[in-house]
Design a protein around this motif. Sequence first.
Motif, PDB file in Angstrom:
ATOM      1  N   ASN A  42       0.803  -1.226   0.000  1.00  0.00           N
ATOM      2  CA  ASN A  42       0.000   0.000   0.000  1.00  0.00           C
ATOM      3  C   ASN A  42       0.835   1.276   0.000  1.00  0.00           C
ATOM      4  N   TYR A  43       2.143   1.133   0.193  1.00  0.00           N
ATOM      5  CA  TYR A  43       3.015   2.310   0.237  1.00  0.00           C
ATOM      6  C   TYR A  43       3.391   2.720  -1.180  1.00  0.00           C
ATOM      7  N   VAL A  44       3.252   3.994  -1.477  1.00  0.00           N
ATOM      8  CA  VAL A  44       3.609   4.516  -2.794  1.00  0.00           C
ATOM      9  C   VAL A  44       5.023   5.079  -2.715  1.00  0.00           C
ATOM     10  N   LEU A  45       5.958   4.387  -3.352  1.00  0.00           N
ATOM     11  CA  LEU A  45       7.335   4.870  -3.385  1.00  0.00           C
ATOM     12  C   LEU A  45       7.383   6.225  -4.083  1.00  0.00           C
ATOM     13  N   LEU A  46       8.077   7.163  -3.490  1.00  0.00           N
ATOM     14  CA  LEU A  46       8.289   8.487  -4.070  1.00  0.00           C
ATOM     15  C   LEU A  46       6.980   9.209  -4.362  1.00  0.00           C
ATOM     16  N   GLU A  47       6.035   9.079  -3.467  1.00  0.00           N
ATOM     17  CA  GLU A  47       4.708   9.647  -3.687  1.00  0.00           C
ATOM     18  C   GLU A  47       4.744  11.147  -3.956  1.00  0.00           C
ATOM     19  N   ASP A  63       7.164  11.616 -15.189  1.00  0.00           N
ATOM     20  CA  ASP A  63       6.716  10.319 -14.688  1.00  0.00           C
ATOM     21  C   ASP A  63       7.704   9.200 -14.988  1.00  0.00           C
ATOM     22  N   PHE A  64       8.257   9.195 -16.204  1.00  0.00           N
ATOM     23  CA  PHE A  64       9.157   8.100 -16.565  1.00  0.00           C
ATOM     24  C   PHE A  64      10.437   8.130 -15.739  1.00  0.00           C
ATOM     25  N   LEU A  65      10.856   9.313 -15.313  1.00  0.00           N
ATOM     26  CA  LEU A  65      12.058   9.395 -14.475  1.00  0.00           C
ATOM     27  C   LEU A  65      11.747   9.020 -13.026  1.00  0.00           C
ATOM     28  N   VAL A  66      10.571   9.349 -12.569  1.00  0.00           N
ATOM     29  CA  VAL A  66      10.164   8.900 -11.235  1.00  0.00           C
ATOM     30  C   VAL A  66      10.147   7.372 -11.220  1.00  0.00           C
ATOM     31  N   GLU A  67       9.650   6.773 -12.286  1.00  0.00           N
ATOM     32  CA  GLU A  67       9.649   5.308 -12.394  1.00  0.00           C
ATOM     33  C   GLU A  67      11.071   4.751 -12.406  1.00  0.00           C
ATOM     34  N   GLU A  68      11.981   5.448 -13.069  1.00  0.00           N
ATOM     35  CA  GLU A  68      13.381   4.986 -13.076  1.00  0.00           C
ATOM     36  C   GLU A  68      13.989   5.055 -11.674  1.00  0.00           C
ATOM     37  N   VAL A  69      13.684   6.104 -10.942  1.00  0.00           N
ATOM     38  CA  VAL A  69      14.186   6.206  -9.568  1.00  0.00           C
ATOM     39  C   VAL A  69      13.599   5.064  -8.731  1.00  0.00           C
ATOM     40  N   ASP A  83      23.982   1.998  -1.577  1.00  0.00           N
ATOM     41  CA  ASP A  83      24.972   2.809  -2.291  1.00  0.00           C
ATOM     42  C   ASP A  83      24.816   2.651  -3.803  1.00  0.00           C
ATOM     43  N   GLU A  84      24.597   1.421  -4.261  1.00  0.00           N
ATOM     44  CA  GLU A  84      24.381   1.173  -5.692  1.00  0.00           C
ATOM     45  C   GLU A  84      23.146   1.917  -6.182  1.00  0.00           C
ATOM     46  N   ALA A  85      22.074   1.849  -5.414  1.00  0.00           N
ATOM     47  CA  ALA A  85      20.828   2.512  -5.794  1.00  0.00           C
ATOM     48  C   ALA A  85      21.016   4.023  -5.881  1.00  0.00           C
ATOM     49  N   VAL A  86      21.678   4.589  -4.900  1.00  0.00           N
ATOM     50  CA  VAL A  86      21.877   6.036  -4.876  1.00  0.00           C
ATOM     51  C   VAL A  86      22.795   6.479  -6.019  1.00  0.00           C
ATOM     52  N   ARG A  87      23.822   5.712  -6.307  1.00  0.00           N
ATOM     53  CA  ARG A  87      24.681   6.055  -7.454  1.00  0.00           C
ATOM     54  C   ARG A  87      23.884   5.992  -8.759  1.00  0.00           C
ATOM     55  N   ALA A  88      22.966   5.043  -8.860  1.00  0.00           N
ATOM     56  CA  ALA A  88      22.118   4.955 -10.050  1.00  0.00           C
ATOM     57  C   ALA A  88      21.199   6.177 -10.151  1.00  0.00           C
ATOM     58  N   ILE A  89      20.714   6.654  -9.011  1.00  0.00           N
ATOM     59  CA  ILE A  89      19.907   7.882  -9.016  1.00  0.00           C
ATOM     60  C   ILE A  89      20.780   9.061  -9.441  1.00  0.00           C
ATOM     61  N   ASN A  90      22.001   9.118  -8.940  1.00  0.00           N
ATOM     62  CA  ASN A  90      22.933  10.177  -9.354  1.00  0.00           C
ATOM     63  C   ASN A  90      23.069  10.198 -10.879  1.00  0.00           C
ATOM     64  N   ASP A  91      23.138   9.025 -11.476  1.00  0.00           N
ATOM     65  CA  ASP A  91      23.315   8.908 -12.927  1.00  0.00           C
ATOM     66  C   ASP A  91      22.113   9.430 -13.708  1.00  0.00           C
ATOM     67  N   LEU A  92      20.985   9.622 -13.043  1.00  0.00           N
ATOM     68  CA  LEU A  92      19.785  10.126 -13.713  1.00  0.00           C
ATOM     69  C   LEU A  92      19.718  11.650 -13.746  1.00  0.00           C
ATOM     70  N   GLU A  93      20.631  12.306 -13.075  1.00  0.00           N
ATOM     71  CA  GLU A  93      20.581  13.770 -12.984  1.00  0.00           C
ATOM     72  C   GLU A  93      20.538  14.429 -14.365  1.00  0.00           C
TER      73      GLU A  93
END
Length: 108
Positions: free
Chosen positions: A7-12, A22-28, A54-64
């Motif tokens: 029931n929790y919405v990630l990055l609501e 929207d597509f970038l929110v989905e990528e995050v 750490d891997e997840a956060v670096r992947a988010i960094n790559d989306l900047e």
Amino acid sequence: MKKFDENYVLLEEMEKDSYFPDFLVEEVRGTLAPVIRLLEGGERDTKVIQEKLDEAVRAINDLEEAFEENDSEIETSARESIAATVRYILDWFGVEIDTETAIRERDW
């Protein structure tokens, strides 16, 4: 093994804000999925969990750059939404990692 809260919405907050494509929110969200799967699988070693974070956060960094190309950026409300989501995930699974430590690899 415990399943994540369906029931929790990630990055609501990011999802609700039209500033974030929207597509970038989905990528995050996708970068956080491996962390959730790891925890659902029963992992409790904080070192292993932190490495996955750490891997997840670096992947988010790559989306900047993609955010910038779409007239957006990972700014205050995005940072807060990401941090709140990570905190919720860790709390849900009872993982004792501080939020700032969990997202320590961030460039945003």
